[in-house]
Structure formats: structure tokens, C-alpha cells
Design a protein around this motif. Structure first.
Motif, short mmCIF file in Angstrom:
data_model
loop_
_atom_site.label_atom_id
_atom_site.label_comp_id
_atom_site.label_asym_id
_atom_site.label_seq_id
_atom_site.Cartn_x
_atom_site.Cartn_y
_atom_site.Cartn_z
N THR A 152 37.15 38.90 22.39
CA THR A 152 37.22 38.03 23.57
C THR A 152 38.68 37.67 23.82
O THR A 152 39.43 37.39 22.88
N ARG A 153 39.06 37.70 25.10
CA ARG A 153 40.41 37.28 25.46
C ARG A 153 40.36 36.42 26.71
O ARG A 153 39.42 36.50 27.50
N ARG A 154 41.37 35.59 26.88
CA ARG A 154 41.46 34.69 28.02
C ARG A 154 42.43 35.26 29.04
O ARG A 154 43.45 35.84 28.68
N VAL A 155 42.11 35.04 30.31
CA VAL A 155 42.99 35.44 31.40
C VAL A 155 43.14 34.24 32.34
O VAL A 155 42.14 33.67 32.78
N GLU A 156 44.38 33.87 32.60
CA GLU A 156 44.66 32.83 33.58
C GLU A 156 44.87 33.50 34.92
O GLU A 156 45.69 34.42 35.04
N ILE A 157 44.12 33.07 35.91
CA ILE A 157 44.18 33.71 37.22
C ILE A 157 45.39 33.20 37.99
O ILE A 157 45.50 32.00 38.27
N GLU A 158 46.27 34.12 38.30
CA GLU A 158 47.49 33.80 39.02
C GLU A 158 47.34 34.14 40.49
O GLU A 158 46.43 34.90 40.88
N TRP A 159 48.25 33.63 41.30
CA TRP A 159 48.18 33.86 42.75
C TRP A 159 48.21 35.35 43.07
O TRP A 159 47.50 35.83 43.95
N GLY A 160 49.01 36.11 42.35
CA GLY A 160 49.11 37.55 42.59
C GLY A 160 47.85 38.33 42.30
O GLY A 160 47.72 39.48 42.71
N HIS A 161 46.90 37.73 41.59
CA HIS A 161 45.61 38.36 41.32
C HIS A 161 44.65 38.22 42.50
O HIS A 161 43.59 38.83 42.50
N CYS A 162 45.01 37.37 43.45
CA CYS A 162 44.06 36.93 44.47
C CYS A 162 44.37 37.47 45.86
O CYS A 162 45.49 37.86 46.17
N PHE A 173 42.07 31.42 42.06
CA PHE A 173 43.41 31.06 41.61
C PHE A 173 43.37 29.75 40.81
O PHE A 173 42.70 28.79 41.20
N GLY A 174 44.06 29.75 39.68
CA GLY A 174 44.16 28.55 38.85
C GLY A 174 43.11 28.45 37.77
O GLY A 174 43.25 27.63 36.87
N GLU A 175 42.06 29.26 37.84
CA GLU A 175 41.01 29.21 36.81
C GLU A 175 41.43 30.04 35.60
O GLU A 175 42.27 30.94 35.70
N THR A 176 40.83 29.74 34.48
CA THR A 176 40.97 30.55 33.29
C THR A 176 39.60 31.12 32.98
O THR A 176 38.61 30.38 32.97
N VAL A 177 39.55 32.42 32.77
CA VAL A 177 38.29 33.08 32.47
C VAL A 177 38.39 33.72 31.09
O VAL A 177 39.49 33.93 30.57
N GLU A 178 37.25 34.00 30.50
CA GLU A 178 37.21 34.71 29.23
C GLU A 178 36.49 36.03 29.44
O GLU A 178 35.45 36.08 30.11
N ILE A 179 37.06 37.08 28.87
CA ILE A 179 36.45 38.40 28.96
C ILE A 179 35.96 38.79 27.57
O ILE A 179 36.76 38.93 26.64
N PRO A 212 44.23 36.55 50.13
CA PRO A 212 44.74 35.36 50.83
C PRO A 212 43.82 34.14 50.75
O PRO A 212 44.29 33.01 50.94
N ALA A 213 42.54 34.35 50.46
CA ALA A 213 41.62 33.21 50.34
C ALA A 213 41.67 32.57 48.95
O ALA A 213 40.97 31.60 48.69
N GLY A 214 42.48 33.14 48.04
CA GLY A 214 42.58 32.58 46.69
C GLY A 214 41.49 33.06 45.76
O GLY A 214 41.31 32.52 44.68
N ILE A 215 40.76 34.10 46.17
CA ILE A 215 39.69 34.68 45.34
C ILE A 215 40.23 35.97 44.71
O ILE A 215 40.94 36.74 45.36
#
Length: 137
Positions: free
Chosen positions: A5-15, A72-78, A17-20
Motif C-alpha cells: 500500500t502506498r499513499r498519493v497526495e493529489i496535486e493540481w497537476g493531476h487534475c 485536488f488536495g485529497e490523499t488516497v491510498e493505493i 480544470p474542475a479539480g477532479i
């Protein structure tokens, strides 16, 4: 089978224009998560290549099921695990969790490859027993 399992912090560049999260990013994260899984099993990709004379483990099939968006701004776990080990191929499953919620499921089929003896490119090769033992967990 082995999992990691690893964590990923969602950055603006991952999204978008709607922040998804823009959907190809999930496949990028899943690819990296497979490499992290091998490293966690004791086989970082550079060592795998040097030790076993292989080129890598390219993807031959992939798909995903999207349940809920990540933003954007969330942290997810994979959570990544080996689902099946074959002669030269293996299947990987990813579960991207947003808190307690399953956001995305990813599925990959990969093949261990080496350079073709005739120099024509790459070819599938059997997964060594030692690698299978490490990934069987």
C-alpha cells in the motif's frame, strides 16, 4: 499473494480544470504502484533488471472501474496486490481508496520480458522461481 500500500497526495497537476483527477493519472499511479510492489517484495526494478537479465514487465492489458472521483488536495491510498502468477505473465489488482471508500479499481496483465536473442526486440520469458516466491508472499 503479496501486496503493498502506498499513499498519493493529489496535486493540481493531476487534475482537470474542475479539480477532479484526470483519468490517465490513475493508470500512471497504478504503473508506479506495481514498481513499488516489486520494490517492497525486495526487487526494485533496477535490481530486477540487473539480477535476472530482463528488460522489465510491460503491460499487455489494463482496465479500470471508476466508482467515485478523487479531487485536488485529497490523499488516497493505493492497495496493490499480485492476483495471479503465470509462466511468463502476472496479473495485478489495484484498489484506490479515498478514506474508507473505494474510488477506483485497476487491473493489469503484465509480461516479464528480455531482449530477443536475435536482436529483433523483446520477448516473453519465464518468471524465475525466486521471483514467484517473493511475489507469492
Amino acid at each position: 499473494m503479496f501486496s503493498n500500500t502506498r499513499r498519493v497526495e493529489i496535486e493540481w497537476g493531476h487534475c482537470d480544470p474542475a479539480g477532479i483527477v484526470f483519468y490517465p493519472r490513475y493508470f500512471e499511479w497504478f504503473d508506479a504502484s506495481t514498481a513499488h510492489l516489486f520494490a517492497a517484495a525486495g526487487l526494485p526494478k533496477p535490481e530486477l533488471i540487473a539480477r535476472f537479465g530482463v528488460v522489465g514487465f510491460p503491460m499487455v492489458d489494463t482496465r479500470a472501474v471508476f466508482h467515485i472521483p478523487s479531487r485536488f488536495g485529497e490523499t488516497v491510498e493505493i492497495e496493490t496486490r499480485i492476483a495471479r502468477l503465470g509462466r511468463s505473465s502476472f496479473e495485478v489488482e489495484h484498489r484506490l481508496m479515498r478514506g474508507e471508500k473505494l474510488a477506483v479499481e485497476g487491473f493489469e496483465k503484465r509480461v516479464l520480458v528480455r531482449r530477443a536473442a536475435d536482436g529483433s526486440g523483446i520477448e516473453a520469458c519465464p518468471i524465475p522461481r525466486e521471483i514467484k516466491e517473493m511475489l507469492a508472499g
